[in-house]
Design a protein around this motif. Structure first.
Motif, PDB file in Angstrom:
ATOM      1  N   GLY A   1       0.812  -1.216   0.000  1.00  0.00           N
ATOM      2  CA  GLY A   1       0.000   0.000   0.000  1.00  0.00           C
ATOM      3  C   GLY A   1       0.838   1.255   0.000  1.00  0.00           C
ATOM      4  O   GLY A   1       0.491   2.254  -0.647  1.00  0.00           O
ATOM      5  N   GLY A   2       1.970   1.237   0.724  1.00  0.00           N
ATOM      6  CA  GLY A   2       2.846   2.399   0.768  1.00  0.00           C
ATOM      7  C   GLY A   2       3.429   2.743  -0.583  1.00  0.00           C
ATOM      8  O   GLY A   2       3.661   3.918  -0.897  1.00  0.00           O
ATOM      9  N   ARG A   3       3.647   1.740  -1.410  1.00  0.00           N
ATOM     10  CA  ARG A   3       4.206   1.981  -2.739  1.00  0.00           C
ATOM     11  C   ARG A   3       3.221   2.762  -3.609  1.00  0.00           C
ATOM     12  O   ARG A   3       3.596   3.697  -4.317  1.00  0.00           O
ATOM     13  N   VAL A   4       1.963   2.361  -3.558  1.00  0.00           N
ATOM     14  CA  VAL A   4       0.944   3.050  -4.351  1.00  0.00           C
ATOM     15  C   VAL A   4       0.641   4.424  -3.765  1.00  0.00           C
ATOM     16  O   VAL A   4       0.559   5.428  -4.482  1.00  0.00           O
ATOM     17  N   LEU A   5       0.468   4.485  -2.430  1.00  0.00           N
ATOM     18  CA  LEU A   5       0.137   5.749  -1.771  1.00  0.00           C
ATOM     19  C   LEU A   5       1.219   6.799  -2.003  1.00  0.00           C
ATOM     20  O   LEU A   5       0.924   7.950  -2.367  1.00  0.00           O
ATOM     21  N   ALA A   6       2.489   6.427  -1.797  1.00  0.00           N
ATOM     22  CA  ALA A   6       3.577   7.386  -1.972  1.00  0.00           C
ATOM     23  C   ALA A   6       3.699   7.823  -3.420  1.00  0.00           C
ATOM     24  O   ALA A   6       3.967   8.998  -3.703  1.00  0.00           O
ATOM     25  N   GLY A   7       3.503   6.883  -4.355  1.00  0.00           N
ATOM     26  CA  GLY A   7       3.561   7.264  -5.766  1.00  0.00           C
ATOM     27  C   GLY A   7       2.478   8.259  -6.125  1.00  0.00           C
ATOM     28  O   GLY A   7       2.734   9.270  -6.791  1.00  0.00           O
ATOM     29  N   TRP A   8       1.256   7.991  -5.666  1.00  0.00           N
ATOM     30  CA  TRP A   8       0.134   8.900  -5.931  1.00  0.00           C
ATOM     31  C   TRP A   8       0.371  10.263  -5.280  1.00  0.00           C
ATOM     32  O   TRP A   8       0.180  11.307  -5.905  1.00  0.00           O
ATOM     33  N   LEU A   9       0.804  10.263  -4.010  1.00  0.00           N
ATOM     34  CA  LEU A   9       1.011  11.521  -3.290  1.00  0.00           C
ATOM     35  C   LEU A   9       2.123  12.343  -3.917  1.00  0.00           C
ATOM     36  O   LEU A   9       2.007  13.574  -4.054  1.00  0.00           O
ATOM     37  N   SER A  10       3.205  11.668  -4.330  1.00  0.00           N
ATOM     38  CA  SER A  10       4.339  12.406  -4.889  1.00  0.00           C
ATOM     39  C   SER A  10       4.008  13.039  -6.234  1.00  0.00           C
ATOM     40  O   SER A  10       4.614  14.042  -6.618  1.00  0.00           O
ATOM     41  N   ASP A  11       3.052  12.464  -6.966  1.00  0.00           N
ATOM     42  CA  ASP A  11       2.607  13.089  -8.207  1.00  0.00           C
ATOM     43  C   ASP A  11       1.898  14.414  -7.934  1.00  0.00           C
ATOM     44  O   ASP A  11       1.806  15.264  -8.826  1.00  0.00           O
ATOM     45  N   ARG A  12       1.405  14.587  -6.697  1.00  0.00           N
ATOM     46  CA  ARG A  12       0.634  15.777  -6.372  1.00  0.00           C
ATOM     47  C   ARG A  12       1.417  16.827  -5.595  1.00  0.00           C
ATOM     48  O   ARG A  12       1.269  18.017  -5.846  1.00  0.00           O
ATOM     49  N   ILE A  13       2.265  16.399  -4.662  1.00  0.00           N
ATOM     50  CA  ILE A  13       2.997  17.383  -3.864  1.00  0.00           C
ATOM     51  C   ILE A  13       4.493  17.378  -4.148  1.00  0.00           C
ATOM     52  O   ILE A  13       5.224  18.192  -3.582  1.00  0.00           O
TER      53      ILE A  13
END
Length: 417
Positions: free
Chosen positions: A282-294
């Motif tokens: 889950g951390g892999r997907v969450l961090a990837g998604w978040l980093s695309d935004r911030i």
């Protein structure tokens, strides 16, 4: 099939390949069987895994370079043959030395080749604004693999013995990886379209001098060769930060069952390992998604800080609920590394040579994979406690969080600013 559909097809094929290659994370099940059925010592049973981790990390460099040069399909196919073949060959021996060669070296080569091809194949189909999410989805397969491979391995060992389990899984993963590899493909290079005043018969090189086309949008600063990347200080910042985070995460992953028993007295640490695996993915997907935004730097800062504080808090975790909290935080933070660092590599150094460039940065994972567990084991042997190991891991993560300040903005982050 349009480009977006094909891109998602490649992404899910890469995820499937990693779901098979993640057999590496379930070695502890094989190790337990080797100690019980073949009377191996725990140290001996851990050696094939240690060698496989080191070979996996080292193979990311030539694997990435081969992917950049020949494309992901053939590299991933070779990875499936080596990984599955290594497991099958492991079923033929009782020798520690031979198992180090078959699982540690041969399967390790296969895991490195397959892993190095899957992510670059997927991210090249998508714009920079989605690279973090796509990388996270592909590598999530590796983290989730233990959730199904561990019980599968237990069942196969119970029915066919450890040798039978090696053979059956080797055949399954060989065919699965080779089949999925045929889907992997880089997107076609954009075709040259002559301008309105450029005769179509003039080759692109000559046309440029007569009618210079508009400059491309500044989404990517440039495609660095690996030699150019090694001259860039951002490479060394990323490498040190990745090694620090991998040291902390892999220390806990390798020792969680022992930590659970030592600090809480319960003997079902395997449940904590499964919990960590879920949040690792889950951390892999969450961090990837978040980093695309911030942005990558801010996301790294958040997860490194969280992991550093979690390592400090581990000194106080003394109940199953608190250990579970620690496992969740470790999984999220460690998992974030495996999507943030390939994405940052592509942001800073381009995607043309992304395979070999990320392969060089990934060697930091190998260092963390060796140093973290060995450091923790030495500390426990000397003090009968993980206290100082937690402090060292916490310091490394907090230093990494501080180092993110010195990462210059990637083109994607500068564009958002």
């Amino acid at each position: 099939m349009n480009k977006t559909t094909r891109g998602w097809t490649v992404t899910f094929a890469g995820t499937g390949i990693n779901l098979a290659l993640g057999v590496l994370y379930t070695w502890s099940v094989f190790a337990a069987a080797l100690t019980e059925q073949l009377a191996w010592s725990k140290t001996a049973a851990s050696l094939p895994y240690t060698v496989a981790c080191a070979v996996f990390a080292l193979m990311m460099v030539p694997g990435g370079r081969l992917t950049d040069r020949f494309g992901p399909r053939w590299v991933a196919t070779a990875g499936g043959i080596f990984a599955g073949g290594g497991l099958i060959l492991s079923s033929l021996t009782d020798s520690l030395f031979v198992l180090i060669l078959t699982f540690g070296l041969i399967a390790g080569i296969g895991i490195g080749l397959g892993y190095s091809a899957a992510t670059p194949a997927a991210v090249k189909w998508f714009p920079p604004q989605k690279k973090g999410l796509i990388a996270g989805i592909v590598v999530a397969g590796f983290g989730l693999a233990s959730l199904y491979i561990a019980p599968l391995t237990n069942s196969l060992i119970a029915s066919f013995g450890v040798k039978g389990a090696f053979r059956i899984e080797g055949l399954i993963f060989l065919f699965a990886i080779v089949a999925l590899s045929q889907v992997l493909k880089f997107p076609p290079a954009p075709a040259f379209h002559p301008g309105p005043s450029t005769p179509a018969s003039i080759p692109p090189q000559a046309a440029t001098s007569l009618n210079t086309p508009p400059s491309p949008p500044p989404a990517v600063k440039g495609d660095f060769s690996w030699q150019e990347m090694l001259k860039d200080p951002r490479f060394y910042l990323l490498w040190v930060m990745f090694a620090a985070g991998a040291t902390a995460g892999l220390m806990i992953i390798g020792q969680l069952s022992t930590i659970t028993k030592l600090q809480t007295g319960i003997s079902w640490g395997f449940a904590m390992v499964a919990l960590l695996a879920i949040f690792n993915a889950g951390g892999r997907v969450l961090a990837g998604w978040l980093s695309d935004r911030i942005g990558r730097s801010w996301t790294m800062r958040i997860f490194f800080s969280m992991q550093g504080l979690n390592m400090l808090a581990f000194t106080f975790y003394s109940s199953p609920a608190l250990i579970a909290l620690g496992a969740i935080m470790t999984g999220l933070s460690y998992g974030s590394l495996l999507s943030l660092f390939p994405s940052a590599t592509y942001d800073f150094f381009g995607t043309k040579n992304g395979g070999v460039n990320y392969g060089l940065i990934f060697t930091a994972w190998g260092v963390g994979g060796v140093f973290g567990p060995l450091m923790a084991g030495a500390v426990v042997d000397l003090t009968n406690s993980y206290f100082y190991a937690y402090l060292i891991a916490a310091a490394l993560c907090l230093i990494a969080a501080f180092l993110t300040i010195f990462l210059k903005s990637s083109p994607l982050e500068a564009e958002k600013a």
